[in-house]
Design a protein around this motif. Sequence first.
Motif, PDB file in Angstrom:
ATOM      1  N   LEU A  41       0.842  -1.204   0.000  1.00 22.26           N
ATOM      2  CA  LEU A  41       0.000   0.000   0.000  1.00 22.26           C
ATOM      3  C   LEU A  41       0.876   1.252   0.000  1.00 22.26           C
ATOM      4  O   LEU A  41       0.630   2.195  -0.761  1.00 22.26           O
ATOM      5  N   THR A  56       2.348   1.723  -3.407  1.00 21.02           N
ATOM      6  CA  THR A  56       1.330   2.194  -4.351  1.00 21.02           C
ATOM      7  C   THR A  56       1.036   3.666  -4.152  1.00 21.02           C
ATOM      8  O   THR A  56       1.013   4.450  -5.103  1.00 21.02           O
ATOM      9  N   LEU A  57       0.841   4.054  -2.863  1.00 19.21           N
ATOM     10  CA  LEU A  57       0.479   5.449  -2.618  1.00 19.21           C
ATOM     11  C   LEU A  57       1.605   6.380  -3.028  1.00 19.21           C
ATOM     12  O   LEU A  57       1.369   7.433  -3.622  1.00 19.21           O
ATOM     13  N   VAL A  86       3.878   5.844  -5.313  1.00 18.61           N
ATOM     14  CA  VAL A  86       3.940   5.894  -6.778  1.00 18.61           C
ATOM     15  C   VAL A  86       2.844   6.817  -7.318  1.00 18.61           C
ATOM     16  O   VAL A  86       3.107   7.711  -8.134  1.00 18.61           O
ATOM     17  N   ILE A  87       1.618   6.628  -6.831  1.00 13.28           N
ATOM     18  CA  ILE A  87       0.516   7.471  -7.328  1.00 13.28           C
ATOM     19  C   ILE A  87       0.805   8.933  -7.010  1.00 13.28           C
ATOM     20  O   ILE A  87       0.634   9.810  -7.854  1.00 13.28           O
ATOM     21  N   TYR A  88       1.321   9.171  -5.774  1.00 13.21           N
ATOM     22  CA  TYR A  88       1.572  10.552  -5.383  1.00 13.21           C
ATOM     23  C   TYR A  88       2.590  11.199  -6.310  1.00 13.21           C
ATOM     24  O   TYR A  88       2.403  12.325  -6.781  1.00 13.21           O
ATOM     25  N   VAL A 121       3.467  10.256  -9.381  1.00 13.65           N
ATOM     26  CA  VAL A 121       2.922  10.409 -10.740  1.00 13.65           C
ATOM     27  C   VAL A 121       2.037  11.642 -10.807  1.00 13.65           C
ATOM     28  O   VAL A 121       2.105  12.448 -11.738  1.00 13.65           O
ATOM     29  N   MET A 122       1.233  11.817  -9.746  1.00 14.05           N
ATOM     30  CA  MET A 122       0.313  12.950  -9.744  1.00 14.05           C
ATOM     31  C   MET A 122       1.063  14.279  -9.675  1.00 14.05           C
ATOM     32  O   MET A 122       0.859  15.168 -10.494  1.00 14.05           O
ATOM     33  N   THR A 123       1.927  14.404  -8.655  1.00 13.75           N
ATOM     34  CA  THR A 123       2.538  15.724  -8.433  1.00 13.75           C
ATOM     35  C   THR A 123       3.595  16.049  -9.486  1.00 13.75           C
ATOM     36  O   THR A 123       3.800  17.210  -9.807  1.00 13.75           O
ATOM     37  N   ILE A 129       3.859  14.679 -12.749  1.00 14.50           N
ATOM     38  CA  ILE A 129       3.453  14.675 -14.156  1.00 14.50           C
ATOM     39  C   ILE A 129       2.055  15.246 -14.340  1.00 14.50           C
ATOM     40  O   ILE A 129       1.841  16.200 -15.085  1.00 14.50           O
ATOM     41  N   SER A 130       1.116  14.642 -13.629  1.00 12.23           N
ATOM     42  CA  SER A 130      -0.270  14.816 -14.048  1.00 12.23           C
ATOM     43  C   SER A 130      -0.868  16.147 -13.639  1.00 12.23           C
ATOM     44  O   SER A 130      -1.434  16.863 -14.462  1.00 12.23           O
ATOM     45  N   LEU A 131      -0.730  16.478 -12.337  1.00 12.71           N
ATOM     46  CA  LEU A 131      -1.392  17.696 -11.879  1.00 12.71           C
ATOM     47  C   LEU A 131      -0.829  18.949 -12.537  1.00 12.71           C
ATOM     48  O   LEU A 131      -1.599  19.817 -12.945  1.00 12.71           O
TER      49      LEU A 131
END
Lengths: 257, 79, 181
Positions: free
Chosen positions: C37, C40-41, C43-45, C47-49, C51-53
């Motif tokens: 967990l 995962t968190l 990695v998501i964090y 990716v979000m901060t 690249i994505s956001l």
Amino acid sequence: MAAEAQSEGGLVFHPLDQFKIYSLFGENPIQWYTPTNVTLWMALAVFCIVGLFVFGTRGRSVIPTRVQSVAELADGFIYKMVEDVAGCEGVKYFPYIFTVFLFILFSNFLGLIPGSFTPTSHIAVTAILGFGVFICVTVLGFVLNGAHFLGLFWMKDAPLVLRPIIAVIELISYFVRPVSHSIRLAGNIMAGHAVIKVFAAFAPMILISGIGIVVTPVSVLAITAIYGLEVLVAFIQAYVFTILTCVYLKDALHPAH
Amino acid sequence: MELVAAAAMGKFIGAGLAAIGSGAAAIGVGAVAGNFLAGALRNPSAAGSQTATLFIGLAFAEALGIFSFLVALLLMFAV
Amino acid sequence: MVTETTVEEAAGAAHGAGSAGMPQLDFSTFPNQIFWLAVTLVVIYFVMTRISLPRIGGVLAERKGVITNDLETAEKLKQKAVLAEAAYNDALARARVEAAKIVGQARADIQKDLDKATAKADAKIAAKVVESEKRINEIRAGALEAVTAVAKNTAKELVSALGGKADAASVNAAVSARLKG
């Protein structure tokens, strides 16, 4: 219990087997680093998120493609929620909240694929999420407001006699927050999946006895209906978890009511 | 052995009693949603801003039902 | 079944989730879940901060800019359209005046032509009338002469038939006197 059911009617109830955790490679015991089905489904959630938010927005187009507009919609939805509930100061913590929201949402939706595994149906996962939010918010409250944060428990507008009692109740409710926060998510997901499994166990009744002509269609219909409900629940639980996180964050940012 | 059987029976009875809590939670959720709807129909322009509150209320009401469900599950499978 | 469960619980740590217990309460799998967990968190964090956001924020800002620009352009074009409409109306009014003038001119010209033609026709008619009158007079005069001759002859014949003897001169004089009277 399964043996009893089998001896009575041949039906097999294993509503909780779908939550089992097993090692992906071989039968070795599960260590903390072992790749398990938890790993697999969390990785799939990450892939879906990357697909939506990295490859979907690759075009950076002013007129969004369909996938990009979904990504923008999700972003705008949570951003607005944080802004509305936690206030302008809460926007700073938007990436964290958005991360948690996406993880829960994609885990829930991927868990609805038949035969899949749902990480958010496990207390261990949701407890880490819930207590993580609780600890972060509490620390944040003390760092930002110091001792004023305790004003959250000391009602200024209540009669003086009642204030200690209210303080105790507020304190208890404050410490129950992470428990209910995490168990709500895990319990909802687990309950839905278990109910679907119970109805699924009734479905092969037609092979066993004559009453199956009635039972099997009813159970198939019930599975369909509950599946639809579960799609709704998958979204609403992610939404509720996120909005409660925002509410707790607001309490930390503005402890005076 | 009879004691064991009695314990098993008690477990199932307890689980069934705990499941009543789910029905109680259903009443609670219905009250929340119904009152929201009544208020929303009286003042539809203010309803949109209160959906967040609605969902928080629903979540709190539903959480207790989930607790009782959890107690039932624990009795059935863990105790 | 209870004995089975307790046995399972005892062996649970070694075997993973027992078939009877809740897999959620199998504490041996907790470190594993928590570890993955966290991975995962994180990695998501990131990716979000990373690249994505920023990307979505950039797209939204760009879109806002484009919309503002477009609105400005639209406003400008609208003003232009208003100006163009005014110019058009102006031109239309002028053209109308011009047209009225031309129509008046044409009408005057036509009137003049018409008058000329009418005058010419009147003159022609008058000439024809004069000529016709002359001819009518001639014919009338001819007719009178013929009537006179016939009357004289008839009178002469009548006189001779009645047995009288009439010389031409007296008969003529008598007839002329009668015809005048």
